[in-house]
Design a protein around this motif. Sequence first.
Motif, mmCIF file in Angstrom:
data_model
loop_
_atom_site.group_PDB
_atom_site.id
_atom_site.type_symbol
_atom_site.label_atom_id
_atom_site.label_comp_id
_atom_site.label_asym_id
_atom_site.label_seq_id
_atom_site.Cartn_x
_atom_site.Cartn_y
_atom_site.Cartn_z
ATOM 1 N N SER A 17 -9.087 23.928 8.043
ATOM 2 C CA SER A 17 -7.706 24.421 8.111
ATOM 3 C C SER A 17 -6.998 23.961 9.375
ATOM 4 N N THR A 18 -7.744 23.550 10.387
ATOM 5 C CA THR A 18 -7.174 23.093 11.654
ATOM 6 C C THR A 18 -6.754 21.626 11.616
ATOM 7 N N ASN A 19 -7.065 20.918 10.553
ATOM 8 C CA ASN A 19 -6.839 19.471 10.514
ATOM 9 C C ASN A 19 -5.391 19.155 10.154
ATOM 10 N N THR A 20 -4.756 18.305 10.963
ATOM 11 C CA THR A 20 -3.363 17.923 10.730
ATOM 12 C C THR A 20 -3.198 16.428 10.472
ATOM 13 N N VAL A 21 -4.283 15.675 10.448
ATOM 14 C CA VAL A 21 -4.216 14.211 10.353
ATOM 15 C C VAL A 21 -4.625 13.696 8.977
ATOM 16 N N VAL A 22 -5.642 14.279 8.373
ATOM 17 C CA VAL A 22 -6.218 13.724 7.149
ATOM 18 C C VAL A 22 -5.182 13.550 6.048
ATOM 19 N N GLU A 23 -4.427 14.594 5.749
ATOM 20 C CA GLU A 23 -3.491 14.494 4.624
ATOM 21 C C GLU A 23 -2.446 13.405 4.854
ATOM 22 N N ALA A 24 -1.975 13.290 6.090
ATOM 23 C CA ALA A 24 -0.995 12.246 6.390
ATOM 24 C C ALA A 24 -1.603 10.860 6.189
ATOM 25 N N PRO A 46 -10.737 27.595 16.837
ATOM 26 C CA PRO A 46 -10.752 26.136 16.958
ATOM 27 C C PRO A 46 -11.328 25.615 18.276
ATOM 28 N N VAL A 47 -11.832 26.505 19.151
ATOM 29 C CA VAL A 47 -12.287 26.064 20.472
ATOM 30 C C VAL A 47 -13.544 25.208 20.343
ATOM 31 N N VAL A 55 -21.088 23.970 18.114
ATOM 32 C CA VAL A 55 -22.044 24.406 17.096
ATOM 33 C C VAL A 55 -21.511 25.627 16.351
ATOM 34 N N ARG A 56 -20.879 26.564 17.045
ATOM 35 C CA ARG A 56 -20.295 27.737 16.379
ATOM 36 C C ARG A 56 -19.206 27.313 15.397
ATOM 37 N N PHE A 57 -18.422 26.334 15.782
ATOM 38 C CA PHE A 57 -17.389 25.807 14.893
ATOM 39 C C PHE A 57 -18.001 25.325 13.589
ATOM 40 N N LEU A 58 -19.098 24.579 13.680
ATOM 41 C CA LEU A 58 -19.742 24.058 12.474
ATOM 42 C C LEU A 58 -20.375 25.160 11.645
ATOM 43 N N GLU A 59 -20.932 26.167 12.308
ATOM 44 C CA GLU A 59 -21.527 27.280 11.564
ATOM 45 C C GLU A 59 -20.463 28.027 10.772
ATOM 46 N N GLY A 60 -19.291 28.249 11.380
ATOM 47 C CA GLY A 60 -18.206 28.908 10.676
ATOM 48 C C GLY A 60 -17.701 28.071 9.518
ATOM 49 N N LEU A 61 -17.632 26.794 9.728
ATOM 50 C CA LEU A 61 -17.188 25.885 8.676
ATOM 51 C C LEU A 61 -18.116 25.963 7.474
ATOM 52 N N ARG A 62 -19.411 25.969 7.720
ATOM 53 C CA ARG A 62 -20.373 26.014 6.617
ATOM 54 C C ARG A 62 -20.248 27.326 5.842
ATOM 55 N N THR A 63 -19.919 28.404 6.526
ATOM 56 C CA THR A 63 -19.747 29.685 5.848
ATOM 57 C C THR A 63 -18.553 29.673 4.908
#
Length: 248
Positions: A17-24, A46-47, A55-63
Amino acid sequence: MTSQSSPRAQFGLILPSTNTVVEAEFNWMRVEGVSWHTGRIYIPDPVLNDDASFVRFLEGLRTEIGRAVRDVVTAKVDYLVMGMSAETFWGGADGAAEFEKWMKDLSNGLDVTTGALACKAALDAYGAKKIGVITPYQPVGDQQVRDFFEQMGFEVAEVHGLKCETATSIGDVTPEEIKEAFRKVNADDVDLLIQAGTNLPVARVAPEMEIELGKPVLAINTATVWHAYRTNGILDQFDGFGSLFSEH
């Protein structure tokens, strides 16, 4: 399932949800008769300013990723495309294969293009052996990228991580900062330069660096779109995004 507006393919695009580049960038490379349908993975924090937060960012993403896949498949898309990077490299070659299988399981059997395996296919298309890599990551992420490429049989001359402090700030890295990062991982004996991190805006910078350095320079979003197209029999070639789309 194709539609009146997208008779060639409907792609389900999964990204944080934090990504602003891919869709463009994906839409810049969209060819006639295909469409992108986005499922966003909720990212509450997003920190990314140290290894632990990364690593916490990736764990949340997987959830959260299962919800994004659940939602996008209701559009009856033909194929999944991952607009995310770090998780697809995590765990080296085995981790990349496990992630691909997991996505197929979550989507009830849809085939999928991941960033890591798209990069591998692009490197194979060039016959590259020794590479330089740039990322927006912290060292823990850089090591995972190095491990993946080395386990896939490539020699990694150097990985340069930009250590972006948040997931959103990755999209703010300037073209000149990206160019300087590529210069840092370049050397005479390096065959090809490549980038990880889908929120790093490289799709239009990479072809400029190909001209400057006289060798292939690949953006992960370009490699991902290219792989999704070629895997689905879409063979269009076009200029503006480097030699991968114009020559392969």
